[in-house]
Design a protein around this motif. Structure first.
Motif, PDB file in Angstrom:
ATOM      1  N   PHE A  80       0.942  -1.180  -0.121  1.00  0.00           N
ATOM      2  CA  PHE A  80       0.059   0.081  -0.058  1.00  0.00           C
ATOM      3  C   PHE A  80       0.877   1.273  -0.090  1.00  0.00           C
ATOM      4  O   PHE A  80       0.576   2.023  -0.644  1.00  0.00           O
ATOM      5  CB  PHE A  80      -0.924   0.024   1.275  1.00  0.00           C
ATOM      6  CG  PHE A  80      -1.830   1.073   1.123  1.00  0.00           C
ATOM      7  CD1 PHE A  80      -3.152   1.186   0.422  1.00  0.00           C
ATOM      8  CD2 PHE A  80      -1.424   2.469   2.012  1.00  0.00           C
ATOM      9  CE1 PHE A  80      -3.874   2.217   0.579  1.00  0.00           C
ATOM     10  CE2 PHE A  80      -2.447   3.460   2.145  1.00  0.00           C
ATOM     11  CZ  PHE A  80      -3.697   3.506   1.447  1.00  0.00           C
ATOM     12  N   ILE A  81       1.812   1.342   0.713  1.00  0.00           N
ATOM     13  CA  ILE A  81       2.813   2.494   0.968  1.00  0.00           C
ATOM     14  C   ILE A  81       3.342   2.709  -0.338  1.00  0.00           C
ATOM     15  O   ILE A  81       3.431   3.869  -0.978  1.00  0.00           O
ATOM     16  CB  ILE A  81       3.703   2.092   1.838  1.00  0.00           C
ATOM     17  CG1 ILE A  81       3.181   2.014   3.419  1.00  0.00           C
ATOM     18  CG2 ILE A  81       4.890   3.165   2.022  1.00  0.00           C
ATOM     19  CD1 ILE A  81       3.797   1.704   4.608  1.00  0.00           C
ATOM     20  N   SER A 129       1.268   7.318  -6.442  1.00  0.00           N
ATOM     21  CA  SER A 129      -0.096   7.922  -6.646  1.00  0.00           C
ATOM     22  C   SER A 129      -1.021   6.763  -7.456  1.00  0.00           C
ATOM     23  O   SER A 129      -1.622   7.163  -8.183  1.00  0.00           O
ATOM     24  CB  SER A 129      -0.099   9.006  -7.398  1.00  0.00           C
ATOM     25  OG  SER A 129       0.999   9.955  -6.654  1.00  0.00           O
ATOM     26  N   LEU A 148       2.542   1.891  -3.592  1.00  0.00           N
ATOM     27  CA  LEU A 148       1.440   2.155  -4.320  1.00  0.00           C
ATOM     28  C   LEU A 148       0.962   3.630  -4.191  1.00  0.00           C
ATOM     29  O   LEU A 148       0.850   4.291  -5.082  1.00  0.00           O
ATOM     30  CB  LEU A 148       0.257   1.456  -4.401  1.00  0.00           C
ATOM     31  CG  LEU A 148       0.731  -0.169  -5.105  1.00  0.00           C
ATOM     32  CD1 LEU A 148      -0.496  -1.164  -5.028  1.00  0.00           C
ATOM     33  CD2 LEU A 148       1.146   0.112  -6.536  1.00  0.00           C
ATOM     34  N   ASN A 149       0.936   4.054  -2.686  1.00  0.00           N
ATOM     35  CA  ASN A 149       0.608   5.187  -2.489  1.00  0.00           C
ATOM     36  C   ASN A 149       1.650   6.318  -2.812  1.00  0.00           C
ATOM     37  O   ASN A 149       1.471   7.379  -3.438  1.00  0.00           O
ATOM     38  CB  ASN A 149       0.530   5.467  -0.877  1.00  0.00           C
ATOM     39  CG  ASN A 149      -0.253   6.767  -0.592  1.00  0.00           C
ATOM     40  OD1 ASN A 149      -0.976   7.250  -1.105  1.00  0.00           O
ATOM     41  ND2 ASN A 149       0.224   7.373   0.417  1.00  0.00           N
ATOM     42  N   GLU A 150       2.930   5.873  -2.566  1.00  0.00           N
ATOM     43  CA  GLU A 150       4.066   6.798  -3.115  1.00  0.00           C
ATOM     44  C   GLU A 150       4.013   6.996  -4.730  1.00  0.00           C
ATOM     45  O   GLU A 150       4.258   7.991  -5.185  1.00  0.00           O
ATOM     46  CB  GLU A 150       5.395   5.977  -2.831  1.00  0.00           C
ATOM     47  CG  GLU A 150       5.603   6.232  -1.223  1.00  0.00           C
ATOM     48  CD  GLU A 150       5.754   7.644  -0.804  1.00  0.00           C
ATOM     49  OE1 GLU A 150       6.471   8.407  -1.436  1.00  0.00           O
ATOM     50  OE2 GLU A 150       5.362   7.982   0.387  1.00  0.00           O
ATOM     51  N   VAL A 200      -7.232  -0.835  -1.405  1.00  0.00           N
ATOM     52  CA  VAL A 200      -6.581  -0.172  -2.466  1.00  0.00           C
ATOM     53  C   VAL A 200      -7.608   0.916  -3.046  1.00  0.00           C
ATOM     54  O   VAL A 200      -7.305   1.952  -3.913  1.00  0.00           O
ATOM     55  CB  VAL A 200      -5.753  -0.808  -3.763  1.00  0.00           C
ATOM     56  CG1 VAL A 200      -6.535  -1.373  -4.867  1.00  0.00           C
ATOM     57  CG2 VAL A 200      -4.789  -0.098  -4.086  1.00  0.00           C
ATOM     58  N   THR A 201      -8.814   0.713  -2.836  1.00  0.00           N
ATOM     59  CA  THR A 201      -9.977   1.454  -3.617  1.00  0.00           C
ATOM     60  C   THR A 201     -10.804   1.974  -2.452  1.00  0.00           C
ATOM     61  O   THR A 201     -11.019   1.467  -1.587  1.00  0.00           O
ATOM     62  CB  THR A 201     -10.817   0.591  -4.581  1.00  0.00           C
ATOM     63  OG1 THR A 201     -11.446  -0.260  -3.747  1.00  0.00           O
ATOM     64  CG2 THR A 201     -10.067   0.064  -5.648  1.00  0.00           C
ATOM     65  N   TYR A 202     -11.370   3.063  -2.891  1.00  0.00           N
ATOM     66  CA  TYR A 202     -12.349   3.652  -2.001  1.00  0.00           C
ATOM     67  C   TYR A 202     -13.191   4.408  -2.361  1.00  0.00           C
ATOM     68  O   TYR A 202     -14.325   4.825  -1.958  1.00  0.00           O
ATOM     69  CB  TYR A 202     -11.599   4.707  -0.832  1.00  0.00           C
ATOM     70  CG  TYR A 202     -10.828   5.847  -1.835  1.00  0.00           C
ATOM     71  CD1 TYR A 202     -11.296   6.984  -2.107  1.00  0.00           C
ATOM     72  CD2 TYR A 202      -9.333   5.666  -1.479  1.00  0.00           C
ATOM     73  CE1 TYR A 202     -10.663   7.678  -2.595  1.00  0.00           C
ATOM     74  CE2 TYR A 202      -8.529   6.804  -2.150  1.00  0.00           C
ATOM     75  CZ  TYR A 202      -9.084   7.822  -2.709  1.00  0.00           C
ATOM     76  OH  TYR A 202      -8.401   8.646  -3.472  1.00  0.00           O
ATOM     77  N   ILE A 223      -3.182   4.853  -5.594  1.00  0.00           N
ATOM     78  CA  ILE A 223      -4.355   4.227  -4.906  1.00  0.00           C
ATOM     79  C   ILE A 223      -5.599   4.625  -5.477  1.00  0.00           C
ATOM     80  O   ILE A 223      -5.587   5.921  -6.051  1.00  0.00           O
ATOM     81  CB  ILE A 223      -4.384   4.811  -3.512  1.00  0.00           C
ATOM     82  CG1 ILE A 223      -2.737   4.400  -2.772  1.00  0.00           C
ATOM     83  CG2 ILE A 223      -5.267   4.642  -2.561  1.00  0.00           C
ATOM     84  CD1 ILE A 223      -2.777   2.902  -2.573  1.00  0.00           C
ATOM     85  N   ASN A 224      -6.570   3.833  -5.452  1.00  0.00           N
ATOM     86  CA  ASN A 224      -7.851   3.975  -6.049  1.00  0.00           C
ATOM     87  C   ASN A 224      -7.706   4.147  -7.465  1.00  0.00           C
ATOM     88  O   ASN A 224      -8.379   5.023  -8.226  1.00  0.00           O
ATOM     89  CB  ASN A 224      -8.348   5.154  -5.225  1.00  0.00           C
ATOM     90  CG  ASN A 224     -10.163   5.096  -5.468  1.00  0.00           C
ATOM     91  OD1 ASN A 224     -10.402   3.949  -5.552  1.00  0.00           O
ATOM     92  ND2 ASN A 224     -10.709   6.020  -6.013  1.00  0.00           N
ATOM     93  N   GLY A 263      -3.344   0.693  -9.585  1.00  0.00           N
ATOM     94  CA  GLY A 263      -3.032   0.046  -8.046  1.00  0.00           C
ATOM     95  C   GLY A 263      -3.892  -1.246  -7.608  1.00  0.00           C
ATOM     96  O   GLY A 263      -3.343  -2.094  -7.215  1.00  0.00           O
TER      97      GLY A 263
END
Lengths: 370, 274
Positions: free
Chosen positions: B126-127, B133, B129-131, B214-216, B135-136, B140
C-alpha cells in the motif's frame, strides 16, 4: 566438401575433477562415415555434441573445412543432428517438423514443399507427412528425424545413438538404410553408438573411446585384427577376446607361463617377446581363431592346449563353447564352433590358436606387443 | 466380496455427506437469490421459495452499478491472467532451461518469498503504491497481481520435464532461445498454461482483500467488493446480494467445467511430460 579436424580437444564439466574428453585429435575426411564407439560414460556423446556446438569446448579446437567452429552457435555450423529420442516437435505435423528449419531460413514456401517431398520420397515417408509424431511408430519417427536433418542439405550429419530405442529387427534394417543414405547424399557423417556391432557394420572408420581418451581411430577390420591395446582388443568383437595374464620366461627358447596354461611361443613371435623376458604380459586370442585340433588340419595352429567344456550356448549357425584350461578351473574362456560339431559339457579335447592371430599385450601399459 | 460392497456403500455415504456440506450453502444462496421475500432466514429453511422470481437478478443489473463493477473485474482479471501466463512461462523457461550466473540464488530468493504471509505484505504494498499515486486506480488494482511466484514455480517445474533434445534440435534448426520458448515450448505446454490461467483467473476474479485496501470510491470497486458493499448494519437485501453473488460466480464455474481436464492435470502436475 566437409572435413572435420579436432585438435587437442578437451572437455571438463564445471565442478568435475576429471576431464570427460582429454586431448582428442581426430581428422575426419570428406564424405567419410565415422563412428564414435565406447562404453557408457566414455565421452562419445560429449564429443559429438561439441562438434554440434551444444557443449562448450574447454580447450583445443574444432574446425570444419578448415574454419574454426569453437565460437560459432549450432545453427551457424551447417550441421544436422539426429537424436536418440528423435526430438520431433510434438505439436507439429511431419511436414512441419521437416520444413521448420527451412522456414527459419526463409526459404520460399514452394521450394520448401518440393524439398520436403523429395526427402520424404527418399525415406519412404510421403504417406506420413500429415501425421503428428505421437501417431507414428518408433521406426517411422526415426525416419522423420532423419528426414528433418536431410532437408537442409547440411555439410555434416551427426547421429547420437539414433537406433538404440528401436527393436532388434528394425535396428538392423535402419542400419542399412542409413548406410544407403550416406552413399546417396555423399555427405560426411559422424555416428555415436555404444554397440560395437553397429560400429563395425556402419563405419568407414571407427573412433574407440575410453574414459575420454581416444584409444584407436582406424578401419573396422584393422580394429579387429590389429588393435593397438588391450581395451580395443576386448571391446571390438563379440564374444570378446580371451585374455590370460602371465609371464614370459626363458625356457626352451621363450615360453609364456600362466595359471591357465604354459606354451612355447611360436618362432615368429620370439623377436618381439624377447625383450619381455621376466615381465608380465597378457596373452589374447579371439574366440573366432580357436580350432579343435581334431577337425582343423590346414591352418598353422599353436601347440596343443588341453581344455574342458564348461557350458555351451548354441545360437543356431554356431555355438559359443565356454571352456577352461585344465590347469586352472576358475578362469573361463570362449570359442566359436560350427554348430555341426557336437560337444557336451565335460568333454575334454585339444585346441589350437591360429598362430597368425596370437596377440600379446604389455600387462602394465596394456599396449600391444604383437 | 460382501465386505467390498459394504465398503463402497460406506464410501458413497461419506462422499454424499461431504458433497452436501460443500454444495449446501451454494444451493441455499441460489434459492435465496430467487426469493421474493426479503426475510429469508426463517426456520425451517426452504430450498424452494414459494414466491420464486427473477426480479432480484433484474435489480442487480438495474439498481446497482453492476456494469461498472463487471467492467472493472473483467479488466483486472483479463490483464492479470494474460500477464501471469506470459511472465510465469517466460520466467519458468528461464529458470528451467537457461544458464546464467546467480540463477539458483535468484530462484531461491523467489521461492523463499512464498514463505512470507501475504497479509504481512499488504501495508508495504500500500505504501509503495501510495508513493506512486496509484491508490484508487486501475494501476493500483492490477500491478501487484501481474506475476506470481507460485505460477513461475509451476511453469519452471513443467519446463524442466521437457527433454533437452527438443531444445537442442531447435537450436540446430536455427531457433533463438526466445523462439524456442515461443514456438516450441509454449505450444506443448498447454496443460500447464491452462492451469496457470485458471488459478490466476479464479484468484483475481474472487480477490476481495486487495481491492478493499486499494480502492475507496464505488466506481473503482470490483464485483466481490461491490457485492460486499450491499451488506449494511441494519438492513441487508439478501436476495439481491445472493443474486449478484450467483452471477459473479458463474464465469468461474463455467471456466472450471470447460477446462476441468486441464485443471486436474495442472493440480497433479508441477511436472507433466511433454
Amino acid at each position: 566438401m566437409a572435413t572435420i579436424e579436432i585438435k587437442n580437444l578437451k572437455k571438463v564439466y564445471p565442478g568435475a575433477k576429471e576431464a570427460t574428453i582429454e586431448n582428442a585429435n581426430i581428422t575426419i575426411e570428406d564424405k567419410e562415415f565415422v563412428v564414435l564407439v565406447g562404453p557408457s560414460g566414455c565421452g562419445k556423446s560429449t564429443l559429438l555434441r561439441m562438434i554440434a556446438g551444444l557443449e562448450e569446448i574447454t580447450d583445443g579446437e574444432i574446425a570444419i573445412d578448415n574454419v574454426r567452429m569453437n565460437e560459432l552457435s549450432p545453427k551457424d555450423r551447417d550441421i544436422a543432428m539426429v537424436f536418440q529420442n528423435y526430438a520431433l516437435y510434438p505439436h507439429m505435423s511431419v511436414f512441419d517438423n521437416m520444413a521448420y528449419s527451412l522456414k527459419l531460413r526463409k526459404v520460399p514456401k514452394a521450394e520448401i514443399k518440393e524439398i520436403v517431398e523429395n526427402a520424404a520420397k527418399i525415406l519412404d515417408i510421403t504417406h506420413l507427412l500429415d501425421r503428428k509424431p505421437k501417431d507414428m511408430s518408433g521406426g517411422q519417427r526415426q525416419r522423420v528425424a532423419i528426414g528433418r536433418s536431410i532437408v537442409r542439405n547440411p555439410k555434416i550429419f551427426l547421429f547420437d545413438e539414433p537406433l538404440s530405442n528401436l527393436d532388434a529387427n528394425l535396428r538392423v534394417h535402419m542400419r542399412s538404410e542409413i548406410k544407403k543414405l550416406h552413399k546417396q547424399l555423399n555427405a560426411t557423417m559422424v555416428y555415436v553408438t555404444h554397440d560395437q556391432i553397429e560400429a563395425m557394420t556402419m563405419g568407414d572408420r571407427i573412433v574407440v573411446l575410453k574414459d575420454g581418451d581416444v584409444m584407436q581411430f582406424d578401419t573396422p577390420m584393422n580394429l579387429f585384427n590389429n588393435p593397438t591395446n588391450k581395451f580395443v582388443a576386448g571391446f571390438i568383437g563379440s564374444p570378446s577376446m580371451n585374455f590370460i595374464e602371465g609371464k614370459i620366461i626363458e625356457e626352451n627358447g621363450i615360453t609364456f607361463i600362466s595359471k591357465d596354461l604354459k606354451f612355447e611361443v611360436p618362432e615368429d613371435l620370439k623377436p618381439c617377446l624377447k625383450e619381455f623376458i621376466g615381465k608380465d604380459v597378457t596373452f589374447g586370442f579371439r574366440p573366432e581363431y580357436i580350432y579343435d585340433k581334431k577337425y582343423e588340419k590346414i591352418k598353422r595352429l599353436s601347440r596343443d592346449m588341453e581344455i574342458t567344456v564348461d557350458s555351451i550356448e548354441p545360437i543356431g549357425s554356431e555355438s559359443y563353447i565356454y571352456f577352461r584350461f585344465n590347469g586352472n578351473p576358475e578362469h573361463k574362456f570362449c570359442f566359436r564352433s560350427d554348430s555341426q560339431q557336437q560337444y557336451s559339457v565335460g568333454d575334454t579335447f585339444s585346441i589350437g590358436v591360429d598362430i597368425n592371430r596370437l596377440r600379446f599385450f604389455d600387462t602394465t601399459t596394456e599396449e600391444r606387443i604383437f | 466380496m460382501k465386505q467390498i460392497k459394504l465398503q463402497k456403500i460406506l464410501f458413497l455415504i461419506v462422499l454424499g455427506i461431504m458433497t452436501m456440506i460443500y454444495i449446501g450453502p451454494f444451493l441455499f444462496s441460489l434459492s435465496i437469490s430467487f426469493s421474493g421475500d426479503k426475510n429469508v432466514f426463517e426456520w425451517p429453511i426452504s430450498f424452494l421459495p414459494d414466491d420464486a422470481t427473477f426480479a432480484n437478478y433484474r435489480n442487480v443489473w438495474n439498481e446497482l452499478p453492476f456494469g461498472k463493477w463487471l467492467f472493472n473485474s473483467v479488466l483486472v482479471t483479463t490483464i492479470q491472467t494474460i500477464s501471469n501466463v506470459f511472465f510465469a512461462a517466460l520466467a519458468g523457461f528461464t529458470f528451467a532451461r537457461l544458464e546464467f550466473p546467480g540463477k539458483n540464488i535468484i530462484f531461491t530468493i523467489l521461492l523463499s518469498s512464498l514463505m512470507i504471509p501475504g497479509i504481512v505484505l499488504l501495508v508495504p504494498k500500500f505504501i509503495v503504491l501510495n508513493e506512486l499515486s496509484l491508490i484508487n486506480s486501475y494501476g493500483g488494482l492490477i500491478l501487484p497481481g501481474l506475476v506470481s511466484v507460485t505460477n513461475i514455480f509451476l511453469m519452471r517445474q513443467f519446463f524442466s520435464t521437457i527433454p533437452k533434445d527438443l531444445e537442442q534440435a531447435a537450436l540446430i534448426d536455427g531457433c533463438s532461445y526466445f523462439r524456442i520458448f515461443w514456438e516450441i515450448f509454449l505450444p506443448i505446454s498447454k496443460p500447464a498454461l491452462a492451469a496457470v490461467a485458471i488459478y490466476t483467473f479464479q484468484g483475481s476474479w474472487n480477490e476481495f482483500l486487495w481491492p478493499v485496501i486499494v480502492t475507496y470510491t464505488e466506481d473503482m470497486y470490483t464485483l466481490p467488493l461491490g457485492m460486499a458493499s450491499l451488506r449494511h448494519e441494519l438492513l441487508t437485501d439478501w436476495p439481491l446480494l445472493m443474486a449478484g453473488t450467483i452471477l459473479i460466480s458463474l464465469p468461474t464455474l463455467a471456466i472450471f467445467i470447460i477446462f476441468q481436464r486441464y485443471f486436474v492435470q495442472g493440480v497433479s502436475s508441477s511436472g507433466l511430460k511433454g
